[in-house]
Design a protein around this motif. Structure first.
Motif, PDB file in Angstrom:
ATOM      1  N   SER A   1      -1.973  -1.159  -9.758  1.00  0.00           N
ATOM      2  CA  SER A   1      -1.036  -2.249  -9.412  1.00  0.00           C
ATOM      3  C   SER A   1       0.163  -2.213 -10.356  1.00  0.00           C
ATOM      4  O   SER A   1       1.310  -2.389  -9.934  1.00  0.00           O
ATOM      5  CB  SER A   1      -1.692  -3.617  -9.586  1.00  0.00           C
ATOM      6  N   ILE A   2      -0.119  -1.990 -11.633  1.00  0.00           N
ATOM      7  CA  ILE A   2       0.958  -2.000 -12.640  1.00  0.00           C
ATOM      8  C   ILE A   2       1.918  -0.829 -12.386  1.00  0.00           C
ATOM      9  O   ILE A   2       3.141  -0.998 -12.382  1.00  0.00           O
ATOM     10  CB  ILE A   2       0.360  -1.952 -14.068  1.00  0.00           C
ATOM     11  N   ILE A   3       1.343   0.360 -12.104  1.00  0.00           N
ATOM     12  CA  ILE A   3       2.213   1.529 -11.846  1.00  0.00           C
ATOM     13  C   ILE A   3       3.045   1.298 -10.581  1.00  0.00           C
ATOM     14  O   ILE A   3       4.228   1.616 -10.542  1.00  0.00           O
ATOM     15  CB  ILE A   3       1.379   2.838 -11.761  1.00  0.00           C
ATOM     16  N   SER A   4       2.423   0.677  -9.561  1.00  0.00           N
ATOM     17  CA  SER A   4       3.168   0.401  -8.308  1.00  0.00           C
ATOM     18  C   SER A   4       4.381  -0.466  -8.596  1.00  0.00           C
ATOM     19  O   SER A   4       5.474  -0.230  -8.066  1.00  0.00           O
ATOM     20  CB  SER A   4       2.321  -0.361  -7.295  1.00  0.00           C
ATOM     21  N   SER A   5       4.169  -1.474  -9.431  1.00  0.00           N
ATOM     22  CA  SER A   5       5.260  -2.391  -9.737  1.00  0.00           C
ATOM     23  C   SER A   5       6.334  -1.693 -10.581  1.00  0.00           C
ATOM     24  O   SER A   5       7.526  -1.984 -10.458  1.00  0.00           O
ATOM     25  CB  SER A   5       4.661  -3.608 -10.436  1.00  0.00           C
ATOM     26  N   LYS A   6       5.902  -0.733 -11.423  1.00  0.00           N
ATOM     27  CA  LYS A   6       6.878  -0.009 -12.255  1.00  0.00           C
ATOM     28  C   LYS A   6       7.740   0.944 -11.431  1.00  0.00           C
ATOM     29  O   LYS A   6       8.928   1.074 -11.684  1.00  0.00           O
ATOM     30  CB  LYS A   6       6.150   0.751 -13.373  1.00  0.00           C
TER      31      LYS A   6
ATOM     32  N   TYR B   1       0.806  -1.224   0.000  1.00  0.00           N
ATOM     33  CA  TYR B   1       0.000   0.000   0.000  1.00  0.00           C
ATOM     34  C   TYR B   1       0.837   1.271   0.000  1.00  0.00           C
ATOM     35  O   TYR B   1       0.353   2.326  -0.408  1.00  0.00           O
ATOM     36  CB  TYR B   1      -0.997  -0.009   1.174  1.00  0.00           C
ATOM     37  N   LEU B   2       2.081   1.160   0.418  1.00  0.00           N
ATOM     38  CA  LEU B   2       2.970   2.330   0.344  1.00  0.00           C
ATOM     39  C   LEU B   2       3.287   2.596  -1.132  1.00  0.00           C
ATOM     40  O   LEU B   2       3.204   3.735  -1.605  1.00  0.00           O
ATOM     41  CB  LEU B   2       4.245   2.082   1.138  1.00  0.00           C
ATOM     42  N   TYR B   3       3.621   1.523  -1.852  1.00  0.00           N
ATOM     43  CA  TYR B   3       3.895   1.656  -3.301  1.00  0.00           C
ATOM     44  C   TYR B   3       2.624   2.095  -4.033  1.00  0.00           C
ATOM     45  O   TYR B   3       2.661   2.921  -4.933  1.00  0.00           O
ATOM     46  CB  TYR B   3       4.418   0.332  -3.870  1.00  0.00           C
ATOM     47  N   ARG B   4       1.505   1.520  -3.625  1.00  0.00           N
ATOM     48  CA  ARG B   4       0.230   1.843  -4.290  1.00  0.00           C
ATOM     49  C   ARG B   4      -0.160   3.311  -4.061  1.00  0.00           C
ATOM     50  O   ARG B   4      -0.742   3.942  -4.933  1.00  0.00           O
ATOM     51  CB  ARG B   4      -0.887   0.917  -3.772  1.00  0.00           C
ATOM     52  N   THR B   5       0.126   3.831  -2.868  1.00  0.00           N
ATOM     53  CA  THR B   5      -0.213   5.237  -2.597  1.00  0.00           C
ATOM     54  C   THR B   5       0.643   6.156  -3.482  1.00  0.00           C
ATOM     55  O   THR B   5       0.128   7.124  -4.052  1.00  0.00           O
ATOM     56  CB  THR B   5       0.006   5.563  -1.093  1.00  0.00           C
ATOM     57  N   ILE B   6       1.921   5.848  -3.602  1.00  0.00           N
ATOM     58  CA  ILE B   6       2.789   6.676  -4.470  1.00  0.00           C
ATOM     59  C   ILE B   6       2.257   6.612  -5.909  1.00  0.00           C
ATOM     60  O   ILE B   6       2.142   7.632  -6.597  1.00  0.00           O
ATOM     61  CB  ILE B   6       4.267   6.218  -4.398  1.00  0.00           C
ATOM     62  N   ALA B   7       1.898   5.411  -6.343  1.00  0.00           N
ATOM     63  CA  ALA B   7       1.373   5.236  -7.713  1.00  0.00           C
ATOM     64  C   ALA B   7       0.113   6.087  -7.920  1.00  0.00           C
ATOM     65  O   ALA B   7      -0.079   6.698  -8.980  1.00  0.00           O
ATOM     66  CB  ALA B   7       1.075   3.761  -7.963  1.00  0.00           C
TER      67      ALA B   7
ATOM     68  N   LYS C   1       1.287  11.524   2.079  1.00  0.00           N
ATOM     69  CA  LYS C   1       0.961  11.132   3.460  1.00  0.00           C
ATOM     70  C   LYS C   1       0.338   9.747   3.414  1.00  0.00           C
ATOM     71  O   LYS C   1      -0.538   9.485   2.586  1.00  0.00           O
ATOM     72  CB  LYS C   1      -0.028  12.120   4.069  1.00  0.00           C
ATOM     73  N   PHE C   2       0.819   8.866   4.271  1.00  0.00           N
ATOM     74  CA  PHE C   2       0.256   7.525   4.325  1.00  0.00           C
ATOM     75  C   PHE C   2      -0.740   7.483   5.462  1.00  0.00           C
ATOM     76  O   PHE C   2      -0.365   7.627   6.623  1.00  0.00           O
ATOM     77  CB  PHE C   2       1.353   6.485   4.527  1.00  0.00           C
TER      78      PHE C   2
END
Ligand code: DC
Length: 230
Positions: free
Chosen positions: A96-101, A38-44, A67-68
């Motif tokens: 999800s794809i952007i988080s992984s990128k 969810y940290l990666y997902r929030t940035i995405a 902000k998380f």
């Protein structure tokens, strides 16, 4: 000697059930919980919302504004942004794809490393992700790596997306999940892989309850052994 705060890491690819399982374990033990994805997902989410190009140089300056804000309500994660619940948006396949990128960018991973380690609080932490056992909490007490055959994972992910209001074609999802797996497994920094000390559990032919039972049995045994030694 200062007693180390115990950590249980549960890593694995998407769709293995690590979120629900690790959350259930944290509830059982009454330990803290961190769903690192969810940290990666929030940035995405920020990147999409503010039209930021997928380039590390462009993302770094906005990190300080992120902000998380995670809450758990009725066993579900709620992420609040500008007083709105954005949890469902974070779960979309596009996000999800952007988080992984963005997860391949070294500065972002380093920045998140410190944020994640701050979740290590008494009496303990249960956390899940890709590199929680290999990097973020490499000294974790218990490391579990979940695996499940890709078609089963895609089936589970399809259901999860549906329950969040996203209708997605199964074959398209399968293709995207394979691409995401490859990106997560083959990146140079902290790729998805089991730690050498991790126990590997295959949940392909098991339901949630069975998998949870196996995990808890293993965890309680380990905790008992450790308590007997101290
Ligand atoms: O666990 P998840 O599916 O919510 O994670 C979304 C993406 O974030 C995943 O494809 C890669 C990245 N991620 C990561 O690189 N390391 C983690 N510990 C957690 C997630």
């Amino acid at each position: 000697m200062k007693k180390k705060i115990p950590v249980i890491t549960i890593d694995g690819p998407s769709g293995v059930g690590k979120s629900t399982l690790s959350y259930a374990i944290s509830n059982k033990l009454k330990w803290n919980f961190l769903e690192s994805g969810y940290l990666y997902r929030t940035i995405a989410y920020y990147i999409t919302k503010f039209n930021i190009p997928l380039k590390e140089k462009k993302i770094i300056p906005i990190l300080k504004n992120i902000k998380f804000n995670f809450k758990y309500i009725n066993n579900k994660i709620k992420v609040i942004f500008e007083n709105k619940d954005i949890s469902k948006k974070l779960c979309s396949e596009k996000n999800s794809i952007i988080s992984s990128k963005i997860a391949i960018f070294p500065y972002i991973r380093k920045w998140l490393l410190y944020k994640q380690r701050k979740f290590r609080k008494f009496p303990g932490l249960v956390t899940n992700g890709r590199d929680m056992g290999t990097k973020v909490f490499s000294d974790a007490l218990i490391k579990i790596f979940l695996i499940t055959k890709i078609k089963e994972r895609a089936k589970r992910r399809c259901l999860e997306l549906k329950s969040n209001g996203f209708n997605i074609n199964f074959n398209f999802l399968l293709k995207k999940m394979k691409e995401r797996d490859n990106r997560d497994k083959n990146r140079i920094i902290c790729p998805l892989k089991p730690d050498k000390n991790a126990i590997i559990i295959d949940s392909t032919n098991m339901n949630f309850k069975n998998t949870l039972q196996i995990m808890l049995k293993y965890i309680y045994k380990k905790l008992k052994n450790i308590n007997n030694k101290t």
